[in-house]
Design a protein around this motif. Sequence first.
Motif, PDB file in Angstrom:
ATOM      1  N   GLY A 151       0.836  -1.187   0.000  1.00  0.00           N
ATOM      2  CA  GLY A 151       0.000   0.000   0.000  1.00  0.00           C
ATOM      3  C   GLY A 151       0.873   1.240   0.000  1.00  0.00           C
ATOM      4  N   LEU A 157      -7.095  -1.556   4.952  1.00  0.00           N
ATOM      5  CA  LEU A 157      -7.940  -1.393   3.769  1.00  0.00           C
ATOM      6  C   LEU A 157      -9.388  -1.769   4.047  1.00  0.00           C
ATOM      7  N   LEU A 165      -8.957   3.387  -0.686  1.00  0.00           N
ATOM      8  CA  LEU A 165      -8.663   2.028  -1.127  1.00  0.00           C
ATOM      9  C   LEU A 165      -8.059   2.032  -2.522  1.00  0.00           C
ATOM     10  N   ALA A 198     -11.508  -5.564  -0.499  1.00  0.00           N
ATOM     11  CA  ALA A 198     -10.080  -5.318  -0.699  1.00  0.00           C
ATOM     12  C   ALA A 198      -9.491  -6.296  -1.712  1.00  0.00           C
TER      13      ALA A 198
END
Length: 255
Positions: A151, A157, A165, A198
Amino acid sequence: MAAPVESPLADRHPAARRPSPVPWVAMYHSVGDCSDDPYRVTVTPDRLEHQLTWLRRRGLRGVSVAELLDARARGEGGDLVGLTFDDGYTDFLTGALPLLRRFRCNATLFVLPGRLGGDNAWDPLGPRKPLLDAEGIRRAAGEGVEIGSHGLTHVDLTRADDTVLLSEVTESRARLAALTGAEADGFCYPYGTVDARAVAAVRKAGYRYACAIDPGPLTGPHALPRAHVGQHDTAWRLHLKLRLHRWRRRPVEGV
C-alpha cells in the motif's frame, strides 16, 4: 521431517494423490535489535541465521513469492517456501539481505512508496524504525529481491473508503513501477486484514497475488495465508508451524 507415506491406492492412481496444500509463506518484518519490540515484529540477525539454517538442513530453500508460485504452476517447488519482509525497513539491507545471500535464498520485500525514507509512524508504541528510501528499494531490487506493494501509507484497507482504497492499491503499484522500472506482481495487506472488497480491488489493479495472514474462506491467489516468524521461533516452533500449516491449509484453486 520424514516424508509422508502414500497409500497403495495413490501409487496405482497418481491422479488420486492428495493435491499440495497452499504454499507455506513466512512473514518477517524488521531484522535488528529486538530489545524494545512491543509488536514482536523484529528478529535479530542471529535468530534469522538459525531459522535459515533450519530451512536448509531440511532441504528447503526460501524464495520470493513470485518464484514460489511460478514453481507451483509447473508442478514443482516442493522444496521451496516463501520468505516475505513487510514494511521495507532499512535494516533489511543490513540485517536480512547478507544472510539471504549466504544461504542462497531470496525473498519478497513489501514496501510503502508513500513513506519513502520515513518511519513506522503507524505504530504508537515502541521505537521509530526507519524505512527504505527510493535508492534503498532500488538497491534491493538490483540484488534480485522481489519488490511488492504494502500500500501507500500502511492503512487498514477494510476500514478505508473507496477513494483511499483505490489510491493505496493502484497508486502504490504505479509508483513502484516508476521507481524500479518493473511492475509489482505482489501486494500485501497492511495488518494482514482483508475482506472481499479489498481482494477485488487488488485483483482489479493487476496484481498477480496478494498476501494476508489468516484470510479464512477468502484464501486464494489474492489472499495467501502466511505464518508470522518472530524472535522466539526456534527450530522446534518452526517445525510445529510448518506441520500445522500442512494440516490446516487445504488446497485452493489457483495456488
